[in-house]
Design a protein around this motif. Sequence first.
Motif, short mmCIF file in Angstrom:
data_model
loop_
_atom_site.label_atom_id
_atom_site.label_comp_id
_atom_site.label_asym_id
_atom_site.label_seq_id
_atom_site.Cartn_x
_atom_site.Cartn_y
_atom_site.Cartn_z
N PHE A 28 -71.70 23.61 49.97
CA PHE A 28 -71.95 24.77 49.13
C PHE A 28 -72.00 24.42 47.64
O PHE A 28 -71.44 23.43 47.20
CB PHE A 28 -70.86 25.83 49.33
N THR A 29 -72.66 25.31 46.90
CA THR A 29 -72.60 25.31 45.44
C THR A 29 -72.31 26.73 45.01
O THR A 29 -73.01 27.66 45.40
CB THR A 29 -73.92 24.84 44.81
N LEU A 30 -71.26 26.91 44.20
CA LEU A 30 -70.92 28.24 43.69
C LEU A 30 -71.42 28.36 42.26
O LEU A 30 -71.03 27.59 41.38
CB LEU A 30 -69.41 28.47 43.74
N ASP A 31 -72.29 29.33 42.02
CA ASP A 31 -72.77 29.64 40.68
C ASP A 31 -71.86 30.74 40.13
O ASP A 31 -71.90 31.88 40.60
CB ASP A 31 -74.22 30.11 40.73
N PHE A 32 -71.05 30.41 39.14
CA PHE A 32 -70.07 31.36 38.62
C PHE A 32 -70.75 32.53 37.90
O PHE A 32 -70.26 33.65 37.95
CB PHE A 32 -69.11 30.65 37.66
#
Length: 244
Positions: free
Chosen positions: A141-145
């Motif tokens: 995953f990649t979390l875009d804040f």
Amino acid sequence: MTTRILLIDDDPELRTLLCDYLGRQGIEISTLHDAGALQQWLERDRPDVIVLDVLMPGVDGLTALGRLRASGDDIPVILLTGRSDDIDRIVGLEMGADDYIGKPFNPRELIARVEAILRRRRVSSSPAALEHREPFRFGRFTLDFESRTLKAADRSQILSATEFAMLKVFINHAMRTLTRERLIDLLYGPQDEHTDRGVDVQVWRLRQILETNPSSPRLIQTVRGRGYVFVPDGEQHVPQREYA
């Protein structure tokens, strides 16, 4: 800015009491006696928070909540439940409720819960709060804040404010064992009345999103007798120290 609440409850005395009390506090409150017309209401008016009774004739609160979340609507929802109805609280959280309050309750508690939810929403969407925060990569995953978006190779989804807040707490304390009490403090503030069981349900919801096999979690692991630990690479974690 005036806080706007939509109260849905079939108890006319409670509706009157809350309208009088919340109105005196400068809160704008609208009411419905059942949830049958909720979708139509939201098409023409969007409150800041929906306060939704679980037990109502016709369309009950859990059904209404399920329809909201199934449609992709993440408007904040606080459930009103009987104090003995633990199952309703648990199911409500699993379905996507942001919070719950047991009946009977002090109207001041409702205001505090509403303010806490809106405060988390403002913080999670504030450009200042997100400044210089690079996307965080973990597992697949990649979390875009900034957009509150969780991305993977096969999908992308916007997290609810509650899901985002809990994931951010875990990211900020990666590889550190967090007790349930500490999670409550970090999410809601000290002296909050959320229960350990409520935290377990919120973790369960997040695992449904993150884990390939939620029954054998690799990213949010259980530390028996202590709490939870977030392991970004998904490897087996051997706890060395408890962080309260």
